[in-house]
Design a protein around this motif. Structure first.
Motif, PDB file in Angstrom:
ATOM      1  N   LYS A 145      74.638  38.739  47.594  1.00  0.00           N
ATOM      2  CA  LYS A 145      74.924  38.000  48.804  1.00  0.00           C
ATOM      3  C   LYS A 145      74.144  38.957  50.279  1.00  0.00           C
ATOM      4  O   LYS A 145      73.339  38.335  50.852  1.00  0.00           O
ATOM      5  CB  LYS A 145      76.158  37.570  48.737  1.00  0.00           C
ATOM      6  CG  LYS A 145      76.771  37.119  50.585  1.00  0.00           C
ATOM      7  CD  LYS A 145      78.187  37.293  50.788  1.00  0.00           C
ATOM      8  CE  LYS A 145      78.030  36.627  51.664  1.00  0.00           C
ATOM      9  NZ  LYS A 145      79.802  35.932  52.231  1.00  0.00           N
ATOM     10  N   ALA A 146      74.479  40.114  49.787  1.00  0.00           N
ATOM     11  CA  ALA A 146      74.282  41.143  50.501  1.00  0.00           C
ATOM     12  C   ALA A 146      72.298  41.425  50.442  1.00  0.00           C
ATOM     13  O   ALA A 146      72.061  41.376  51.798  1.00  0.00           O
ATOM     14  CB  ALA A 146      74.272  42.773  50.025  1.00  0.00           C
ATOM     15  N   GLU A 156      82.558  40.137  40.884  1.00  0.00           N
ATOM     16  CA  GLU A 156      82.647  39.813  42.561  1.00  0.00           C
ATOM     17  C   GLU A 156      81.953  41.281  43.754  1.00  0.00           C
ATOM     18  O   GLU A 156      81.220  40.641  44.480  1.00  0.00           O
ATOM     19  CB  GLU A 156      85.023  40.314  43.171  1.00  0.00           C
ATOM     20  CG  GLU A 156      85.545  39.179  43.103  1.00  0.00           C
ATOM     21  CD  GLU A 156      86.976  39.598  43.019  1.00  0.00           C
ATOM     22  OE1 GLU A 156      87.011  40.990  43.758  1.00  0.00           O
ATOM     23  OE2 GLU A 156      87.945  38.196  42.887  1.00  0.00           O
ATOM     24  N   GLY A 157      81.699  42.361  42.491  1.00  0.00           N
ATOM     25  CA  GLY A 157      80.825  43.169  43.257  1.00  0.00           C
ATOM     26  C   GLY A 157      79.566  42.506  43.109  1.00  0.00           C
ATOM     27  O   GLY A 157      78.066  42.975  43.953  1.00  0.00           O
ATOM     28  N   ILE A 158      78.929  42.294  42.094  1.00  0.00           N
ATOM     29  CA  ILE A 158      77.929  41.718  42.030  1.00  0.00           C
ATOM     30  C   ILE A 158      77.461  40.639  42.583  1.00  0.00           C
ATOM     31  O   ILE A 158      76.571  40.326  42.885  1.00  0.00           O
ATOM     32  CB  ILE A 158      77.962  41.499  40.140  1.00  0.00           C
ATOM     33  CG1 ILE A 158      77.631  42.514  39.052  1.00  0.00           C
ATOM     34  CG2 ILE A 158      76.582  40.511  40.177  1.00  0.00           C
ATOM     35  CD1 ILE A 158      77.580  41.506  37.782  1.00  0.00           C
ATOM     36  N   ALA A 159      78.411  39.195  43.058  1.00  0.00           N
ATOM     37  CA  ALA A 159      78.498  38.512  44.279  1.00  0.00           C
ATOM     38  C   ALA A 159      77.900  38.840  45.951  1.00  0.00           C
ATOM     39  O   ALA A 159      76.931  38.623  46.025  1.00  0.00           O
ATOM     40  CB  ALA A 159      79.391  37.486  43.887  1.00  0.00           C
ATOM     41  N   ALA A 172      90.508  41.486  30.926  1.00  0.00           N
ATOM     42  CA  ALA A 172      89.728  40.139  32.550  1.00  0.00           C
ATOM     43  C   ALA A 172      89.542  40.480  33.871  1.00  0.00           C
ATOM     44  O   ALA A 172      88.855  40.275  34.497  1.00  0.00           O
ATOM     45  CB  ALA A 172      90.705  38.961  32.107  1.00  0.00           C
ATOM     46  N   GLU A 173      90.301  40.963  34.278  1.00  0.00           N
ATOM     47  CA  GLU A 173      90.173  41.573  36.139  1.00  0.00           C
ATOM     48  C   GLU A 173      89.551  42.959  35.588  1.00  0.00           C
ATOM     49  O   GLU A 173      88.994  42.114  36.800  1.00  0.00           O
ATOM     50  CB  GLU A 173      92.108  42.253  35.975  1.00  0.00           C
ATOM     51  CG  GLU A 173      93.190  42.159  35.167  1.00  0.00           C
ATOM     52  CD  GLU A 173      93.906  42.474  35.945  1.00  0.00           C
ATOM     53  OE1 GLU A 173      94.697  43.842  35.699  1.00  0.00           O
ATOM     54  OE2 GLU A 173      95.244  42.010  35.834  1.00  0.00           O
ATOM     55  N   ALA A 174      88.634  43.396  34.823  1.00  0.00           N
ATOM     56  CA  ALA A 174      87.778  44.092  35.450  1.00  0.00           C
ATOM     57  C   ALA A 174      86.827  43.258  35.317  1.00  0.00           C
ATOM     58  O   ALA A 174      85.553  43.852  36.519  1.00  0.00           O
ATOM     59  CB  ALA A 174      87.325  45.542  34.317  1.00  0.00           C
ATOM     60  N   MET A 175      86.344  42.523  34.355  1.00  0.00           N
ATOM     61  CA  MET A 175      85.695  41.460  34.370  1.00  0.00           C
ATOM     62  C   MET A 175      85.682  40.596  35.837  1.00  0.00           C
ATOM     63  O   MET A 175      84.096  40.547  37.141  1.00  0.00           O
ATOM     64  CB  MET A 175      85.168  40.187  33.182  1.00  0.00           C
ATOM     65  CG  MET A 175      84.664  41.735  32.416  1.00  0.00           C
ATOM     66  SD  MET A 175      85.276  40.535  30.879  1.00  0.00           S
ATOM     67  CE  MET A 175      83.126  39.090  30.791  1.00  0.00           C
ATOM     68  N   GLU A 176      86.057  40.226  36.430  1.00  0.00           N
ATOM     69  CA  GLU A 176      86.706  39.701  37.644  1.00  0.00           C
ATOM     70  C   GLU A 176      86.169  40.968  38.639  1.00  0.00           C
ATOM     71  O   GLU A 176      85.718  40.230  39.423  1.00  0.00           O
ATOM     72  CB  GLU A 176      88.044  39.809  37.614  1.00  0.00           C
ATOM     73  CG  GLU A 176      88.322  38.619  39.288  1.00  0.00           C
ATOM     74  CD  GLU A 176      89.476  37.600  39.059  1.00  0.00           C
ATOM     75  OE1 GLU A 176      89.544  37.075  39.935  1.00  0.00           O
ATOM     76  OE2 GLU A 176      90.789  38.360  38.521  1.00  0.00           O
TER      77      GLU A 176
END
Length: 314
Positions: A231-232, A224-227, A216-220
């Motif tokens: 965004k970039a 965040e990285g994908i978001a 779950a932490e890895a997916m979180e």
């Protein structure tokens, strides 16, 4: 002359015999009972003593040391299991002298009880067979020391009347019938197996929970990285469109130019890597609006399939 010598020899022999019968030594931790004409006279302890020959006699030599005897006793528990008990008893003649010789332990041990060991065994057997039936088999194993103490207290009072002090009573071994012992071993083995299975299940649960938390932490973090990446990209697209619009082109033309530029970069990357053997190109580059729609459709299909978008045939 010869008769006188023989007389002297006879007198000497008689004197030696009388002295032998008169003088005696009592060993340490022993007592001797002296009877006079068949009746109790006195008790003498360790040391050198004398008695009247012929009239007095040593009736008994009583040991004051602690002695030990073992007994095998059968008894039945509350749950109807017949068990064998090995009992060890330590005892000695009472050192209490009482108010007079006749009240002493030495006097009682000799005159009041003919077979003290056999009598003590009977007392211990009776006490154990009265105590064991109120306990289950498991309780006998758990409380054998308490049972032995209770038996010792009971038998001590009984043996004190006969001049003996019961020092301790020990249950040294509890023997079970073979079938009962096998059943207990199987029960213990089953309990250990159950405990081991519970421990393994708990360990597996902890491992699964830990892995789930880590995933779950890895997916979180991945989300965040994908978001942040998206965004970039959005910021970059916005800046690119604003730069194109500054040249005086309309919004539609700017969008079409941006999409065509993106498609060109994709084709350049495709040609550089060469990981695919087939590519579909538009039949007419002039139909820019149709190509733009096809690229959007291909992009959406690529996102769902997890592969880079490829423009379809116009």
């Amino acid at each position: 002359m010869l008769g006188t010598l023989i007389g002297l020899i006879i007198v000497l022999v008689v004197v030696i015999a009388l002295l032998t019968d008169t003088l005696f030594v009592v060993k340490q931790q022993h007592a001797v009972i002296i009877e006079r004409l068949g009746k109790f006279n006195k008790i003498v302890g360790a040391g050198f003593h004398a008695k009247i020959p012929v009239i007095d006699r040593k009736a008994a030599t009583v040991s004051l040391r602690t002695m030990k005897n073992g007994f095998d006793i059968d008894a039945k528990t509350e749950d109807n299991v017949t068990i064998g008990l090995e009992v060890s008893a330590q005892y000695h003649v009472s050192y209490d002298m009482g108010t007079g010789p006749a009240d002493s332990g030495v006097y009682k041990s000799y005159y009041m009880l003919q077979q003290p060991v056999a009598q003590m065994r009977d007392f211990i057997t009776d006490a154990l067979r009265s105590s064991i039936p109120v306990y289950t088999l498991d309780e006998v194993f758990a409380k054998k020391d308490d049972i032995a103490k209770d038996v010792n207290a009971t038998v001590s009072e009984q043996m004190a009347a006969y001049g003996f002090t019961l020092v301790s009573t020990l249950i040294t071994r509890i023997a079970l019938p073979a079938e009962v012992e096998d059943s207990m071993n199987q029960i213990n083995a089953a309990q250990r197996t159950k405990a081991a299975a519970q421990d393994l299940a708990e360990a597996d649960r902890i491992r699964r929970v830990t892995e789930a938390k880590a995933e779950a932490e890895a997916m979180e973090k991945a989300g965040e990285g994908i978001a942040n990446q998206r965004k970039a990209i959005a910021v970059g697209i916005k800046d690119s469109l604003e730069t194109i619009q500054e040249t005086g082109v309309s919004n539609d033309e700017a969008n079409q130019l941006f999409m065509f530029t993106q498609w060109s970069e994709m084709m350049t990357e495709f040609a550089r890597t060469g990981k695919s053997s087939t590519v579909v190109l538009p039949a007419d580059f002039k139909a820019s609006a149709s190509m733009f729609e096809q690229m959007l459709t291909a992009g959406e299909a690529g996102d769902q399939a997890g592969v880079p978008p490829v423009p379809p045939q116009a």
